[in-house]
Design a protein around this motif. Sequence first.
Motif, short mmCIF file in Angstrom:
data_model
loop_
_atom_site.label_atom_id
_atom_site.label_comp_id
_atom_site.label_asym_id
_atom_site.label_seq_id
_atom_site.Cartn_x
_atom_site.Cartn_y
_atom_site.Cartn_z
N THR A 57 8.37 -10.20 -14.86
CA THR A 57 8.35 -11.58 -15.35
C THR A 57 9.76 -12.16 -15.36
O THR A 57 10.45 -12.12 -16.37
N TYR A 60 10.51 -16.30 -18.18
CA TYR A 60 9.85 -15.93 -19.42
C TYR A 60 9.94 -17.11 -20.39
O TYR A 60 11.03 -17.54 -20.76
N ALA A 120 4.09 -13.11 -11.15
CA ALA A 120 3.64 -13.23 -12.54
C ALA A 120 2.45 -14.16 -12.63
O ALA A 120 2.19 -14.95 -11.72
N ALA A 132 3.32 -17.48 -18.24
CA ALA A 132 4.18 -17.15 -17.09
C ALA A 132 4.15 -18.27 -16.06
O ALA A 132 5.18 -18.62 -15.49
N HIS A 136 7.32 -20.64 -14.97
CA HIS A 136 7.76 -20.85 -13.59
C HIS A 136 7.79 -22.33 -13.25
O HIS A 136 8.75 -22.81 -12.63
#
Length: 171
Positions: A57, A60, A120, A132, A136
Amino acid sequence: MSTPPFPPVTDADLAVMRQQLGRPMRGVVGIAARCVCGNPTVVATAPRLPDGTPFPTFYYLTHPAATAALSVLEADHVMPDLAAELEDEETAAAYRAAHEAYLADRAGYGDVEEIAGISAGGMPTRVKCLHALAGHALAAGPGVNPIGDRALALSTWSPSRCVCAEPGAAG
């Protein structure tokens, strides 16, 4: 929006994230997204933690209000609806591209054999973790991760409004 490489993380950033998460962060390589007030919202984490643990990950989510809002979405079972959006060829292609972009961002901080090809949130074919995917989307900016963008749009939290000073929003 930030993309690697990231500016140096400050002691103040680490203190805020410790407050946000209730524990010290491990393997921080940068702050990938910030609240409009400047507090960390998404941290970028090394693909191998200092103790040697592989950590896929890279982006985060740390902001408590964002995390809570995405937890509500998961509890409301929106993930199957978001997964159904992957039946659209254009959305599926954009999601695969988001997966590749995620892997490329993380690779700049080291390749870890144990997590090779793993990004992720279920990418590139499933919707597994909205936290997640939203992390992103916040780090990469709008239009990169279509499912992360949709999760953020569906949530009650907004990256354009600071709630850090509100009770329970740490930071």
